[in-house]
Design an enzyme around this catalytic site. Structure first.
Site, PDB file in Angstrom:
ATOM      1  N   GLY A 162      -1.264  18.085  -0.618  1.00  0.00           N
ATOM      2  CA  GLY A 162      -0.195  17.925   0.358  1.00  0.00           C
ATOM      3  C   GLY A 162      -0.637  17.168   1.588  1.00  0.00           C
ATOM      4  O   GLY A 162      -1.168  16.059   1.514  1.00  0.00           O
ATOM      5  N   GLY A 163      -0.421  17.794   2.746  1.00  0.00           N
ATOM      6  CA  GLY A 163      -0.787  17.154   4.007  1.00  0.00           C
ATOM      7  C   GLY A 163      -2.254  16.830   4.101  1.00  0.00           C
ATOM      8  O   GLY A 163      -2.656  15.862   4.751  1.00  0.00           O
ATOM      9  N   GLY A 397      -0.690 -21.388  -6.544  1.00  0.00           N
ATOM     10  CA  GLY A 397      -0.451 -20.552  -5.384  1.00  0.00           C
ATOM     11  C   GLY A 397      -1.650 -19.701  -5.015  1.00  0.00           C
ATOM     12  O   GLY A 397      -1.827 -19.349  -3.844  1.00  0.00           O
ATOM     13  N   ALA A 398      -2.504 -19.367  -5.986  1.00  0.00           N
ATOM     14  CA  ALA A 398      -3.690 -18.574  -5.692  1.00  0.00           C
ATOM     15  C   ALA A 398      -4.648 -19.330  -4.770  1.00  0.00           C
ATOM     16  O   ALA A 398      -5.332 -18.723  -3.937  1.00  0.00           O
ATOM     17  CB  ALA A 398      -4.391 -18.170  -6.979  1.00  0.00           C
TER      18      ALA A 398
END
Length: 507
Positions: A162-163, A397-398
């Site tokens: 959890g937290g 694009g790389a």
């Protein structure tokens, strides 16, 4: 008073300590002894006790309330620290426990020093209800407020649910120990109750899972001592806060050392593989490289090293893993690392050998556009010195995303083996000359001719340099010396701060 202090330091009965040791775990104070310089720890609020009542809590009010907090030194430099004591309430967080952690975090901010948390806690203290939850809220709020201001390091040494898992996820670095540390939002019992699935704590959220699959843990170890020793090493590479430069060291390695081995290490043939980590070891001081997320997204290497004694972040494609392509995991890994380096004034060197982004429906449906944009955004936003070295190929694009000049790299260097293009020559020729190749009497011969034409026209080593997109074609043997001189020039780089509240990066 001293008897009370001694009792607080000793903790609960010896049986609880024996159980901790039987699991291969140290106690909170033993962990602090390993982490901090000998005799440097100064404890705060050792006598703190909770005020809660009900469910028998009024009869159990141990000093420290399950968390040891204060400050000490690591290699002579101050750090704030807190350590959950699993022997008290299973390290679970209640109101008083949380207020101690809040105090430590506020002091870390005020003093401008790193914060280290040694996590071994079972989450919110159920008997205290909403006040325990509010305590976690205060920690989360401070984690975010301190983000990019001081280094925050979370060391996972036990089961954290959890937290207790969310706070580490908000910090800069997460260390985990195999076999004893787990992180999950809901434990195996809840998973079984809700979904019917049976799974162990380790298979649900152990160090292997988070070190290789989820990417939550950046560093994984077999034992607590080696883990804490590497936390000390990481702290030696980081500034105390975002207003300082990383600590420098007197180098034993010559800045002009020639890298002859690189000529044989990297094949000229772009289709042949090699280990980029060996290139890194050759060019950095004394071959020492502190790698982040070594077990996750292995097609991109990220880590810290020194050049002539000065700390530098390295981002490098790894041709020996998935040919060094960029994919969802690599993009997230690189973006997070670049963001951290920019926060703490650590220059960036990018070693590029990338054939492109990984194609496929799985990547597209998984959001490669969104995740790849994270890497692009991180590079574009980084204001620290940025140097690109194109080792071999850089396609499509790389090439742009891997810190090209067009997105703001200060300097770009390339080896004579560089190939920068929209795509490889074979693929480009198949697209551009598709009809011509199909109509040829000998398609194979025509394709080979057109491939060579494309390569000689647009992919020769000087093509990008002739257009000012590469600053110099360098002898690979001078890579180390070239980088050291360039980093020295850029060390005082100043980038104006834009007038905006914050950007809106892809998430």
């Amino acid at each position: 008073m001293e008897l009370v202090r001694e009792s607080a330091h000793r903790g609960p009965d010896p049986e609880a300590t024996a159980k901790q040791h039987a699991k291969g775990k140290l106690t909170a104070r033993e962990r602090l002894d390993v982490l901090l310089d000998s005799g440097s720890f100064v404890e705060i609020e050792a006598f703190r006790r909770h005020r809660a009542t009900g469910f028998g809590l009024e009869r159990r009010r141990p000093h420290t309330d399950g968390v040891v907090a204060g400050w000490g030194r690591v290699l002579g430099r101050d750090v704030m620290v807190y350590a959950h004591d699993f022997r008290i309430f299973g390290g679970a967080l209640g109101e008083a426990h949380a207020e101690k952690i809040h105090k430590v975090m506020d002091l870390a901010e005020a003093a401008g020093v790193p914060l280290v948390s040694l996590n071994d806690g079972a989450g919110a203290r159920i008997q205290e209800g909403v006040t325990a939850l509010a305590g976690y809220g205060g920690i989360f709020q401070r984690n975010v407020r301190l983000s990019g201001v001081i280094p925050q390091i979370s060391v996972m040494l036990g089961p954290c649910a959890g937290g207790a898992a969310y706070s580490p996820a908000l910090t800069d670095f997460v260390f985990m120990v195999q076999g004893t540390a787990q992180m999950f939002i809901t434990g195996p019992d809840v998973v079984k109750a809700v979904t019917g699935e049976e799974i162990s704590q380790d298979d649900l959220g152990g160090a292997r899972v988070h070190g290789t699959l989820s990417g939550v843990a950046g560093f994984v170890y077999d034992d607590e001592v080696s883990c804490l020793e590497d936390v000390r090493h990481l702290l030696s590479l980081l500034p105390a806060n975002n207003q300082e430069l990383p600590p420098s060291a007197v180098p034993a390695d010559s800045p002009d050392r020639v890298n002859d081995v690189l000529l044989d290490l990297v094949p000229a043939d772009a289709t042949q593989s090699y280990d980029m980590s060996e290139v890194i070891a050759e060019i950095v001081d004394d071959g020492e490289f502190f790698e982040f997320h070594a077990g996750w997204a292995g097609n991109l290497i990220c880590g810290l090293a020194r050049f002539d004694g000065h700390v530098t972040g390295i981002v490098a494609n790894q041709p020996s893993h998935l040919a060094g392509v960029l994919d969802i995991g690599a993009s997230e890994k690189g973006a997070r690392f670049i963001q951290m380096c920019d926060s703490f004034n650590i220059p960036l060197v990018s070693l590029v050998d990338v054939p492109g982004f990984l194609p496929g429906a799985g990547q597209e449906h998984g959001g490669i556009i969104r995740h790849g944009a994270k890497l692009l955004y991180a590079y574009c936003a980084a204001s620290v010195p940025r140097i690109q070295v194109i080792v071999r190929k850089a396609y499509g694009g790389a090439y742009i995303v891997m810190d090209s000049r067009s997105i703001g790299a200060d300097l770009s260097f390339a080896w004579p083996t560089n190939e920068i293009a929209v795509m490889g020559a074979e693929g480009a020729a198949n697209v551009i000359f598709r009809r011509e190749i199909a109509a040829a009497a000998d398609p194979a011969e025509q394709r080979a001719k057109r491939v060579e034409e494309y390569r000689s026209t647009l992919m020769h080593p000087f093509y990008a340099a002739e257009r000012g997109l590469v600053d110099d074609i360098i002898d690979p043997r001078t890579t180390r010396a070239t980088l050291i001189r360039a980093l020295g020039l850029l060390r005082a780089k100043h980038a104006p701060v834009s007038q905006r509240k914050h950007g809106n990066p892809p998430m």
